[in-house]
Motif scaffolding. Structure first.
Motif, PDB file in Angstrom:
ATOM      1  N   LEU A  26       0.830  -1.204   0.000  1.00 27.32           N
ATOM      2  CA  LEU A  26       0.000   0.000   0.000  1.00 27.32           C
ATOM      3  C   LEU A  26       0.863   1.251   0.000  1.00 27.32           C
ATOM      4  O   LEU A  26       0.567   2.226  -0.700  1.00 27.32           O
ATOM      5  N   ILE A  27       1.949   1.244   0.722  1.00 29.52           N
ATOM      6  CA  ILE A  27       2.858   2.400   0.774  1.00 29.52           C
ATOM      7  C   ILE A  27       3.472   2.660  -0.591  1.00 29.52           C
ATOM      8  O   ILE A  27       3.554   3.797  -1.036  1.00 29.52           O
ATOM      9  N   GLU A  28       3.894   1.604  -1.268  1.00 31.12           N
ATOM     10  CA  GLU A  28       4.473   1.758  -2.602  1.00 31.12           C
ATOM     11  C   GLU A  28       3.451   2.338  -3.579  1.00 31.12           C
ATOM     12  O   GLU A  28       3.781   3.192  -4.412  1.00 31.12           O
ATOM     13  N   MET A  33       1.554   6.984  -6.782  1.00 32.97           N
ATOM     14  CA  MET A  33       0.505   7.923  -7.188  1.00 32.97           C
ATOM     15  C   MET A  33       0.930   9.360  -6.918  1.00 32.97           C
ATOM     16  O   MET A  33       0.638  10.263  -7.706  1.00 32.97           O
ATOM     17  N   LEU A  34       1.632   9.598  -5.825  1.00 31.37           N
ATOM     18  CA  LEU A  34       2.121  10.927  -5.504  1.00 31.37           C
ATOM     19  C   LEU A  34       3.123  11.409  -6.545  1.00 31.37           C
ATOM     20  O   LEU A  34       3.049  12.555  -7.013  1.00 31.37           O
TER      21      LEU A  34
END
Length: 184
Positions: A26-28, A33-34
């Motif tokens: 999820l962090i990746e 997306m950022l």
């Protein structure tokens, strides 16, 4: 038994490795997306407006082309109706006998192809015919506007005329070109 334990540990390690290689965390995904959103913002704010600016440059170039052609034509004419067409002395408002310069600026009754002095161009606009042509400036420079004015720099001495060519681009930018023509 030891061998079975060793095999079981090996299998567990390979399952952990396989599980870690199955996808993104999820962090990746959030970081990805950022990064993509920052790249899209940069593209839309920096690169895409360049197309608008390139059109403005084209308009300015066409404006300079139009003003330059009109200005060159004006500079090829004599200073005043009263000035000797072959040059030499006396220029108007000089010499003996004193020949006054024209008091009224603008065409002296001649047609567009017969303009013979600088102030005949006073009032020339986009709907005027081009020199020795059946086309108007508007036909060649669509969506542009042109206004030419000729005034005396000093009305008392009448020693110089200020020629102002104002060209309005299709984006409503008014670009003014000026030159001074002396009485010589």
């Amino acid at each position: 038994m030891l061998s079975n334990l060793h095999t079981l540990c090996y299998q567990r390690k390979s399952m952990d490795v396989a599980r870690g290689q199955l996808g993104f965390s999820l962090i990746e995904l959030v970081v990805g997306m950022l990064v993509i959103s920052i790249a899209i913002v940069m593209l839309t704010s920096m690169f895409f407006p360049q197309a608008d600016r390139s059109v403005e440059s084209l308009y300015r170039m066409r404006s300079a082309e139009l003003a330059h052609s009109v200005m060159n034509e004006i500079w090829g004419k004599r200073y005043d109706q009263q000035t000797n067409p072959n040059g030499g002395v006396p220029a108007c408002n000089t010499g003996t006998p004193l020949v006054p310069c024209s008091s009224a600026l603008g065409p002296d009754g001649e047609g567009r192809d017969d303009y013979n002095d600088v102030d005949d161009y006073h009032g020339l606009n986009i709907n005027s015919f081009m020199f020795n042509s059946s086309q108007t400036y508007a036909a060649v420079y669509t969506n542009f506007n042109l206004n030419v004015s000729v005034t005396y720099v000093d009305a008392t001495t009448q020693a110089a005329k200020l020629i102002t060519v104002a060209v309005t681009t299709p984006s409503s930018e008014v670009i003014t070109y000026q030159s001074v023509r002396s009485n010589y």
